[in-house]
Enzyme design. Structure first.
Site, mmCIF file in Angstrom:
data_model
loop_
_atom_site.group_PDB
_atom_site.id
_atom_site.type_symbol
_atom_site.label_atom_id
_atom_site.label_comp_id
_atom_site.label_asym_id
_atom_site.label_seq_id
_atom_site.Cartn_x
_atom_site.Cartn_y
_atom_site.Cartn_z
ATOM 1 C CG ASP A 32 60.103 13.275 -3.797
ATOM 2 O OD1 ASP A 32 60.594 13.774 -4.828
ATOM 3 O OD2 ASP A 32 60.504 13.556 -2.656
ATOM 4 C CG HIS A 49 59.785 14.589 -14.596
ATOM 5 N ND1 HIS A 49 59.540 14.444 -13.238
ATOM 6 C CD2 HIS A 49 60.650 15.635 -14.700
ATOM 7 C CE1 HIS A 49 60.237 15.362 -12.574
ATOM 8 N NE2 HIS A 49 60.914 16.084 -13.430
ATOM 9 C CG LEU A 144 43.092 11.064 -11.592
ATOM 10 C CD1 LEU A 144 44.020 10.562 -10.478
ATOM 11 C CD2 LEU A 144 43.524 10.438 -12.920
HETATM 12 C C1 FPP Z 1 58.926 14.859 -7.936
HETATM 13 O O1 FPP Z 1 60.113 14.203 -8.260
HETATM 14 C C2 FPP Z 1 58.046 14.826 -9.087
HETATM 15 C C3 FPP Z 1 57.568 15.922 -9.739
HETATM 16 C C4 FPP Z 1 57.887 17.299 -9.336
HETATM 17 C C5 FPP Z 1 56.731 15.791 -10.930
HETATM 18 C C6 FPP Z 1 55.750 14.668 -10.883
HETATM 19 C C7 FPP Z 1 55.308 14.445 -12.225
HETATM 20 C C8 FPP Z 1 55.040 13.248 -12.769
HETATM 21 C C9 FPP Z 1 55.071 11.960 -12.089
HETATM 22 C C10 FPP Z 1 54.629 13.220 -14.175
HETATM 23 C C11 FPP Z 1 53.285 13.870 -14.238
HETATM 24 C C12 FPP Z 1 52.535 13.322 -15.271
HETATM 25 C C13 FPP Z 1 51.244 13.011 -15.164
HETATM 26 C C14 FPP Z 1 50.652 12.454 -16.360
HETATM 27 C C15 FPP Z 1 50.423 13.194 -13.927
HETATM 28 P P1 FPP Z 1 61.457 15.036 -8.299
HETATM 29 O O2 FPP Z 1 61.659 15.511 -9.692
HETATM 30 O O3 FPP Z 1 61.407 16.116 -7.266
HETATM 31 O O4 FPP Z 1 62.495 13.928 -7.943
HETATM 32 P P2 FPP Z 1 63.814 14.107 -7.094
HETATM 33 O O5 FPP Z 1 63.399 14.562 -5.712
HETATM 34 O O6 FPP Z 1 64.398 12.738 -7.098
HETATM 35 O O7 FPP Z 1 64.657 15.109 -7.822
#
Ligand code: FPP
Length: 244
Positions: A32, A49, A144
């Protein structure tokens, strides 16, 4: 947040030594804070991201290096389909790029890939690619698991539906054996970054006895040392599984 033993400070060597006991086989991550990381820098969320994907690769590799046998990440929830189209597209693109990369690096890191969740909305080509990657890496040692189109409630409903359709008895064992994670040990430790303290529909069945570790660090800022801190705290906990 970390409870150090006082004697040893968290370090890679200490993590390796603790993990070699076999009590920490599986870490799951709620990654997150990508959006907040980007907002702090005045950047679009999709850049967050991108840095989140880079952190993911470093953390997965580190977990393997210190002896963690299974890593599960929450990359895209059923609810994430409700985000703006360009953000969804940017995450799907990162996943596609990672799959390309995995075709080369899975052997180096001994990664046995599994996709959990309902992939159908990602399209047929994506589903086929995921299945191919799973088959090609099935003999590797480090699991994984990437949760995509994943929701814990949805996963439990799908498992129960399979049992009902086959007219099989609904027991805890039967549900477990029909979840997307069948055959994978439950997570010992669930790490959530960016300060929120909730499960958000992640591994609801599997987390019954998991330990939780919360950190304010935003996911793109996660570094190997943050994993050492979480490992140290995990080994300071007493897991009683409902007993005394
Ligand atoms: C949450 O942060 C994150 C996600 C919804 C997406 C997670 C995706 C990645 C880390 C990239 C995926 C890529 C691979 C290769 C696995 P948020 O966007 O909700 O953050 P916020 O709460 O600060 O808005």
């Amino acid at each position: 947040m970390s409870q150090s033993s006082g004697k040893d400070t968290p370090s890679r060597e200490r993590s390796i030594s603790l993990i070699s006991s076999g009590r920490l086989r599986h870490i799951a991550f709620i990654m997150d804070g990508n959006g907040r990381w980007a907002a702090k820098r005045g950047l679009p969320r999709k850049v967050g991201h991108r840095y989140g994907a880079a952190a993911f690769k470093e953390i997965v590799r580190y977990c393997g290096d210190i002896g963690i046998k299974y890593v599960t990440v929450y990359a895209f929830s059923t609810e994430n389909w409700g985000r703006p189209g360009d953000e969804v597209e940017s995450i799907i693109k990162l996943l596609g790029d990672y799959m390309d990369e995995c075709e080369k690096t899975a052997s180096r890191d001994s990664l046995r890939m599994r996709f959990i969740g309902d992939l159908s909305a990602f399209g047929e080509a994506f589903v086929e690619r995921a299945a191919k990657l799973e088959a090609a890496t099935a003999h590797y040692s480090h699991g994984l698991n990437i949760a995509l189109g994943y929701g814990g409630r949805d996963e439990i409903v799908r498992a129960c539906r399979k049992l009902a359709e086959r007219g099989e008895e609904i027991t805890e064992e039967a549900i477990g054996a029909n979840l997307d994670t069948a055959g994978i040990p439950d997570p010992d430790l669930i790490v959530r970054t960016a300060g929120e303290k909730r499960l958000s529909n992640f591994l609801m069945w599997q987390s019954a006895y998991s330990e939780f570790y919360f950190t304010d660090t935003l996911w793109p800022d996660m570094k190997p040392h943050d994993i050492d801190l979480a490992v140290e705290e995990f080994f300071g906990r007493k897991r009683r599984y409902g007993k005394v």
